[in-house]
Design a protein around this motif. Structure first.
Motif, PDB file in Angstrom:
ATOM      1  N   ALA A   1       0.834  -1.202   0.000  1.00 34.94           N
ATOM      2  CA  ALA A   1       0.000   0.000   0.000  1.00 34.94           C
ATOM      3  C   ALA A   1       0.873   1.259   0.000  1.00 34.94           C
ATOM      4  CB  ALA A   1      -0.929  -0.003   1.208  1.00 34.94           C
ATOM      5  N   ILE A   2       1.983   1.217   0.725  1.00 31.32           N
ATOM      6  CA  ILE A   2       2.896   2.359   0.747  1.00 31.32           C
ATOM      7  C   ILE A   2       3.550   2.539  -0.619  1.00 31.32           C
ATOM      8  CG2 ILE A   2       5.085   3.185   1.720  1.00 31.32           C
ATOM      9  CD1 ILE A   2       4.196   1.989   4.403  1.00 31.32           C
ATOM     10  N   GLU A   3       3.950   1.458  -1.246  1.00 30.22           N
ATOM     11  CA  GLU A   3       4.564   1.552  -2.575  1.00 30.22           C
ATOM     12  C   GLU A   3       3.581   2.095  -3.606  1.00 30.22           C
ATOM     13  OE1 GLU A   3       6.271  -2.160  -3.699  1.00 30.22           O
ATOM     14  OE2 GLU A   3       8.150  -1.684  -2.687  1.00 30.22           O
ATOM     15  N   GLU A   4       2.335   1.650  -3.544  1.00 26.87           N
ATOM     16  CA  GLU A   4       1.337   2.143  -4.494  1.00 26.87           C
ATOM     17  C   GLU A   4       1.103   3.641  -4.303  1.00 26.87           C
ATOM     18  OE1 GLU A   4      -1.991  -0.362  -3.765  1.00 26.87           O
ATOM     19  OE2 GLU A   4      -1.106  -2.114  -4.757  1.00 26.87           O
ATOM     20  N   ALA A   5       1.030   4.075  -3.046  1.00 27.37           N
ATOM     21  CA  ALA A   5       0.852   5.504  -2.779  1.00 27.37           C
ATOM     22  C   ALA A   5       2.067   6.296  -3.258  1.00 27.37           C
ATOM     23  CB  ALA A   5       0.625   5.722  -1.285  1.00 27.37           C
ATOM     24  N   LEU A   6       3.261   5.745  -3.046  1.00 27.87           N
ATOM     25  CA  LEU A   6       4.483   6.421  -3.489  1.00 27.87           C
ATOM     26  C   LEU A   6       4.510   6.555  -5.005  1.00 27.87           C
ATOM     27  CD1 LEU A   6       7.339   7.544  -3.119  1.00 27.87           C
ATOM     28  CD2 LEU A   6       8.173   5.172  -2.996  1.00 27.87           C
ATOM     29  N   ASP A   7       4.191   5.486  -5.715  1.00 24.68           N
ATOM     30  CA  ASP A   7       4.238   5.518  -7.178  1.00 24.68           C
ATOM     31  C   ASP A   7       3.239   6.528  -7.744  1.00 24.68           C
ATOM     32  OD1 ASP A   7       6.231   3.648  -7.245  1.00 24.68           O
ATOM     33  OD2 ASP A   7       4.891   1.948  -7.551  1.00 24.68           O
ATOM     34  N   ALA A   8       2.030   6.542  -7.183  1.00 26.56           N
ATOM     35  CA  ALA A   8       1.013   7.476  -7.664  1.00 26.56           C
ATOM     36  C   ALA A   8       1.430   8.917  -7.408  1.00 26.56           C
ATOM     37  CB  ALA A   8      -0.325   7.173  -6.994  1.00 26.56           C
ATOM     38  N   TRP A   9       2.031   9.149  -6.270  1.00 27.51           N
ATOM     39  CA  TRP A   9       2.441  10.516  -5.897  1.00 27.51           C
ATOM     40  C   TRP A   9       3.649  10.969  -6.726  1.00 27.51           C
ATOM     41  CZ3 TRP A   9       7.097  12.035  -3.513  1.00 27.51           C
ATOM     42  CH2 TRP A   9       7.124  13.351  -3.029  1.00 27.51           C
ATOM     43  N   ALA A  10       4.616  10.068  -6.942  1.00 26.67           N
ATOM     44  CA  ALA A  10       5.865  10.455  -7.593  1.00 26.67           C
ATOM     45  C   ALA A  10       5.725  10.627  -9.093  1.00 26.67           C
ATOM     46  CB  ALA A  10       6.939   9.407  -7.299  1.00 26.67           C
ATOM     47  N   ARG A  11       4.670  10.077  -9.675  1.00 32.53           N
ATOM     48  CA  ARG A  11       4.561   9.978 -11.137  1.00 32.53           C
ATOM     49  C   ARG A  11       4.708  11.326 -11.838  1.00 32.53           C
ATOM     50  NH1 ARG A  11       0.003   7.161 -11.215  1.00 32.53           N
ATOM     51  NH2 ARG A  11       1.199   5.250 -10.905  1.00 32.53           N
ATOM     52  N   ASP A  12       4.097  12.364 -11.315  1.00 34.16           N
ATOM     53  CA  ASP A  12       4.085  13.665 -11.992  1.00 34.16           C
ATOM     54  C   ASP A  12       4.937  14.711 -11.280  1.00 34.16           C
ATOM     55  OD1 ASP A  12       2.272  12.706 -13.940  1.00 34.16           O
ATOM     56  OD2 ASP A  12       0.619  12.977 -12.527  1.00 34.16           O
ATOM     57  N   ARG A  13       5.917  14.264 -10.510  1.00 36.35           N
ATOM     58  CA  ARG A  13       6.755  15.204  -9.762  1.00 36.35           C
ATOM     59  C   ARG A  13       8.201  15.074 -10.221  1.00 36.35           C
ATOM     60  NH1 ARG A  13       2.350  14.234  -6.788  1.00 36.35           N
ATOM     61  NH2 ARG A  13       1.592  15.872  -5.367  1.00 36.35           N
ATOM     62  N   PRO A  14       8.682  16.023 -10.994  1.00 36.67           N
ATOM     63  CA  PRO A  14      10.039  15.917 -11.563  1.00 36.67           C
ATOM     64  C   PRO A  14      11.155  16.044 -10.538  1.00 36.67           C
ATOM     65  CG  PRO A  14       9.064  18.044 -12.084  1.00 36.67           C
ATOM     66  CD  PRO A  14       7.982  17.238 -11.459  1.00 36.67           C
ATOM     67  N   ASP A  15      10.830  16.497  -9.318  1.00 36.98           N
ATOM     68  CA  ASP A  15      11.854  16.652  -8.293  1.00 36.98           C
ATOM     69  C   ASP A  15      11.955  15.431  -7.382  1.00 36.98           C
ATOM     70  OD1 ASP A  15       9.385  17.013  -7.139  1.00 36.98           O
ATOM     71  OD2 ASP A  15       9.985  18.680  -5.846  1.00 36.98           O
TER      72      ASP A  15
END
Length: 386
Positions: free
Chosen positions: A255-269
């Motif tokens: 669940a943490i990995e899924e949340a991380l992937d969704a959050w990181a997808r559109d963040r270039p930093d």
């Protein structure tokens, strides 16, 4: 005993391997000792970077593998993984026939390895007993390992006192420091230019290294805390690059990995890695402006670099901490404030309470000079004050 004393080291993932690497190196080099190695846990899982390959790339031979089959991460899945591991460890011990099993820490796969050793009559040497982490079931596993162990290799005197309080004979309790600090003394880190090439991306004007593991004693396994961390990261200035390593294999990691992937997808930093490997991880730690999350590395290694740590929530609660560690509640406002405090913190002169980087040699000497198996196995409960 004829022939060298066989020391079987069990490693279950990137975290304990980084702490054990120089211990393994020195066991292999020591006269009178023979290194055996069992790899298990996330080392054998592609989703966690298949880090067994890195062990072999570092020049170590893996003598046995005990796969856990970490396809899912619910409590039942974890228990079944432990059962598979128990069988694998038993089969490995029947083949390797070690004189001592060396384990570190508090992981559930290490608990399974120690159970097998206990039944097979293999004495257990345990590193980091007596440390405390009140926010995870690792706390209970670590104390259980202490009760199962025959040689205790503690990170500092406070932990040694706790181990003696649990009934260990004082002559079997040794203060050796954290062997992870040997990495900092003995292995040259890569410089900024080489690190950027190894990472495949440039460092930013300011950088943080983030690792957040499941919080196994909460009902949601830390999902709400991780959501608060992501919100806090979004509140940081735009010039801060976030270098994030994925969580370990504790229940709730998916669940943490899924949340991380969704959050990181559109963040270039944001830069996300399954595993950085020990050299890249420590080299990056030396370059960042703060370490953020709930990993023990923020308490064990970061102080030696003079890098501040923001320790979130209770996962590391109770663990001895240097003056460079800022503990904060697991809510977005508190985390963001703690990161701002870390950016302004002067860590010059901070003393790391976990040792001096000479732990491996101490551990090897204790293993070499330990009594024979039959003496080690004859444990008696030592009454404090007796």
């Amino acid at each position: 005993m004829s022939g060298p004393r066989r020391i079987c080291v069990v490693t279950g993932g990137r975290a304990d391997y980084g702490l054990l690497q120089w211990v393994m190196h020195d066991i292999r080099a020591a006269e009178g000792l023979e290194l055996q190695l069992i790899a298990t846990g996330s080392h054998l899982e592609p989703a966690f970077g298949m880090t067994a390959d890195q062990i072999e790339a570092d020049g170590f031979r893996i003598d046995a593998r005990a796969p856990l089959g970490l396809q899912a991460d619910g409590p039942g899945d974890t228990v079944r993984a432990m059962a598979r591991g128990l069988t694998g460890f038993s089969e490995a011990l029947e083949t390797l026939r070690p004189d001592i099993m060396l384990v570190l820490g508090d992981r559930y796969e290490i608990f399974a390895a120690a159970q097998a050793a206990l039944i097979h009559g293999v004495p257990i040497a345990h590193i980091a007993g007596g440390d405390t982490t009140e926010g995870a079931f690792d706390e209970s596993i670590r104390h259980a390992l202490t009760q199962m162990a025959h040689i205790h290799l503690t990170t500092h005197e406070t932990s040694a006192r706790r181990v003696r309080q649990m009934g260990a004979a004082p002559d079997r309790v040794h203060v050796v420091g954290s062997p992870g600090l040997d990495q900092l003394r003995r292995r040259p880190l890569v410089d900024r230019v080489a690190l950027e090439a190894a990472l495949g991306a440039p460092l930013g004007p300011r950088n943080i290294l983030v690792t957040f593991h499941p919080v196994t004693l909460t009902a949601d396994r830390g999902q709400a805390e991780f959501a608060a961390l992501l919100a806090a990261l979004d509140a940081l200035p735009a010039d801060v690059v976030k270098w994030i390593t994925r969580p370990n294999a504790d229940p709730g990691h998916r669940a943490i990995e899924e949340a991380l992937d969704a959050w990181a997808r559109d963040r270039p930093d944001v830069r996300v890695f399954a595993s950085l490997g020990q050299l890249r991880y420590l080299s990056l730690m030396a370059q960042v402006d703060a370490v953020v999350g709930n990993s023990s590395s923020g308490l064990y290694e970061a102080p030696s670099f003079g890098v501040p740590t923001v320790d979130i929530g209770d996962r590391q609660k109770g663990r001895l901490a240097a003056a460079s560690v800022i503990r904060c509640a697991p809510d977005a406002e508190a985390i963001a404030a703690a990161v701002r405090e870390a950016f302004a913190l002067d860590c010059a002169g901070v003393v790391n309470p976990y040792g001096d980087g000479f732990s491996a040699g101490r551990i090897v000497g204790i293993l070499r000079d330990a009594p024979p198996r039959e003496v080690l196995l004859a444990k008696a409960f030592h009454e404090v004050g007796a």
